[in-house]
Scaffold this active site. Structure first.
Site, PDB file in Angstrom:
ATOM      1  N   HIS A  87      43.771 -15.845 -33.514  1.00  0.00           N
ATOM      2  CA  HIS A  87      44.125 -14.995 -32.372  1.00  0.00           C
ATOM      3  C   HIS A  87      43.318 -13.702 -32.345  1.00  0.00           C
ATOM      4  O   HIS A  87      43.311 -13.000 -31.338  1.00  0.00           O
ATOM      5  CB  HIS A  87      45.634 -14.709 -32.351  1.00  0.00           C
ATOM      6  CG  HIS A  87      46.113 -13.695 -33.341  1.00  0.00           C
ATOM      7  ND1 HIS A  87      46.664 -14.035 -34.563  1.00  0.00           N
ATOM      8  CD2 HIS A  87      46.147 -12.337 -33.306  1.00  0.00           C
ATOM      9  CE1 HIS A  87      47.011 -12.940 -35.215  1.00  0.00           C
ATOM     10  NE2 HIS A  87      46.703 -11.892 -34.471  1.00  0.00           N
ATOM     11  N   ASP A 117      46.355 -20.700 -37.190  1.00  0.00           N
ATOM     12  CA  ASP A 117      45.878 -19.370 -36.796  1.00  0.00           C
ATOM     13  C   ASP A 117      44.816 -18.859 -37.765  1.00  0.00           C
ATOM     14  O   ASP A 117      44.826 -17.702 -38.153  1.00  0.00           O
ATOM     15  CB  ASP A 117      47.031 -18.377 -36.679  1.00  0.00           C
ATOM     16  CG  ASP A 117      46.638 -17.144 -35.864  1.00  0.00           C
ATOM     17  OD1 ASP A 117      45.698 -17.245 -35.058  1.00  0.00           O
ATOM     18  OD2 ASP A 117      47.259 -16.085 -36.056  1.00  0.00           O
ATOM     19  N   SER A 194      45.684  -7.786 -38.306  1.00  0.00           N
ATOM     20  CA  SER A 194      45.591  -9.242 -38.366  1.00  0.00           C
ATOM     21  C   SER A 194      44.260  -9.696 -38.949  1.00  0.00           C
ATOM     22  O   SER A 194      43.198  -9.213 -38.568  1.00  0.00           O
ATOM     23  CB  SER A 194      45.738  -9.844 -36.966  1.00  0.00           C
ATOM     24  OG  SER A 194      47.068 -10.129 -36.675  1.00  0.00           O
TER      25      SER A 194
END
Length: 343
Positions: A87, A117, A194
């Site tokens: 993402h 992910d 992230s």
């Protein structure tokens, strides 16, 4: 449903206001407390480095990943490859990697996996320092250090502990299958973290920072990371084959609510409700039907959709497993052979 935020692809102007509050206190004697006389030389604590040495060693292995839509973080996997979250890169194929030194390098997204992910990026800059990855899970209570680029502050460090293991965020399965079987930490995770590194006290990468529950929900320092073993497994598959293989049962599932329980007359208080079955898939061939409630997969009890996805992640394609389902008032055990998705 718990609100969950993925901590990546964020870039906005930021106005920071800082308040400093000084704390003072009187000296002398208080009730039940006696202080040392003024003639006694004060005790000076030895300097404490904290995690400074660890951060100095590992920071060159953590990068900022910039796309046209924002930024996230990444960790050096090989001397010319960085691993990050899917993402973070989104649909981009070309990114910019920013290193702790401030140097920049073009990066090419080699492959991504939406299910886990995870994404891998080739760096034009070579001879990058590869950190140690710890494939066994850390223990609850161990020290945890997160390095990334929260809110665009590149190579920021936060510290805490490993708060929990095998965490599944309630309601997260509707967003992403990656949000199950995670490491929980109270080391602060924010947008931009992230894909960054979650480290143990020895500087080994124990996880790839993934998501956090925003403070607006009343949460305080609830961050989550994908375990390093999962990251390495998927990343190595992506580099070898361009895709990753995942266990596949062939069911779509949802929450078992009290209302649905009454409507179906199901003798189960918790579990994963089977909403649909893929024709010809493993579940279909084993006799699992829509309306069944899955309450166990193998030796793992299933009380929610997240429990089922977490248990499924521990299986392997080709493996025969026992699935316990409640159908009306009957409990039945079926034995599907796990299939594969991707590859």
């Amino acid at each position: 449903m718990t609100r969950l935020a993925k901590a990546g692809r964020w870039l906005l102007p930021l106005l920071v206001t800082t308040s400093l509050v000084a704390c003072t206190g009187d000296t002398g004697q208080r009730a039940g407390v006696t202080t040392a006389p003024a003639s006694t030389p004060p005790v000076v604590a030895a300097p404490v480095a904290g995690f400074a040495d660890l951060v100095e060693k590992v920071s060159p292995s953590v990068v900022t990943v910039r796309t046209s839509e924002g930024l996230g973080s990444g960790v050096v996997l090989r001397d010319d490859v960085v691993v990050t979250n899917e993402h973070v890169v989104g649909n981009a194929r070309d990114v910019t990697l920013v290193f702790a030194s401030g140097a920049q390098s073009p990066g090419q997204v080699l492959a991504t996996d939406r299910i886990s992910d995870v994404a891998v990026v080739r760096s034009d800059r070579k001879n990058l320092p590869v950190p140690a990855f710890r494939q066994d899970l850390p223990r609850q209570g161990e020290a945890a250090v997160a390095i990334g680029s929260p809110l665009g502050f590149e190579n920021s460090v936060t510290a805490g502990v490993i708060s929990g293991l095998h965490r599944d965020i309630p309601g997260s399965a509707a967003q992403s299958r990656s949000l199950v079987d995670l490491i929980q930490t109270d080391a602060s995770i924010s947008p931009g973290n992230s894909g960054g590194a979650l480290l143990d006290a020895q500087g080994r990468v124990v996880g790839l920072n993934e998501a956090y529950i925003p403070p607006t929900t009343g949460a305080v320092d609830l961050g989550f990371a994908i375990p390093a073993a999962t990251v390495l497994d998927v990343a190595n598959q992506l580099l070898a084959n361009g895709t990753a293989v995942h266990p596949y049962l062939g069911v779509s599932v949802g929450r078992l609510t009290p209302e649905i329980q009454r409507q179906l007359g199901v003798d189960a208080d918790a579990g994963a409700l089977v909403l649909g079955v893929d024709q010809g898939g493993p579940a279909d061939q084993a006799g699992i039907r829509a309306g069944d409630v899955i309450v166990a997969l193998g030796s793992t009890k299933v009380a929610s959709v997240e429990d089922l996805l977490g248990a499924l992640r521990e299986t392997k394609p080709g493996q025969k497993v026992t699935v316990s389902v409640v159908r009306g008032e009957q409990r039945t055990q079926l034995e599907p052979t796990i299939g594969q998705q991707g590859g």
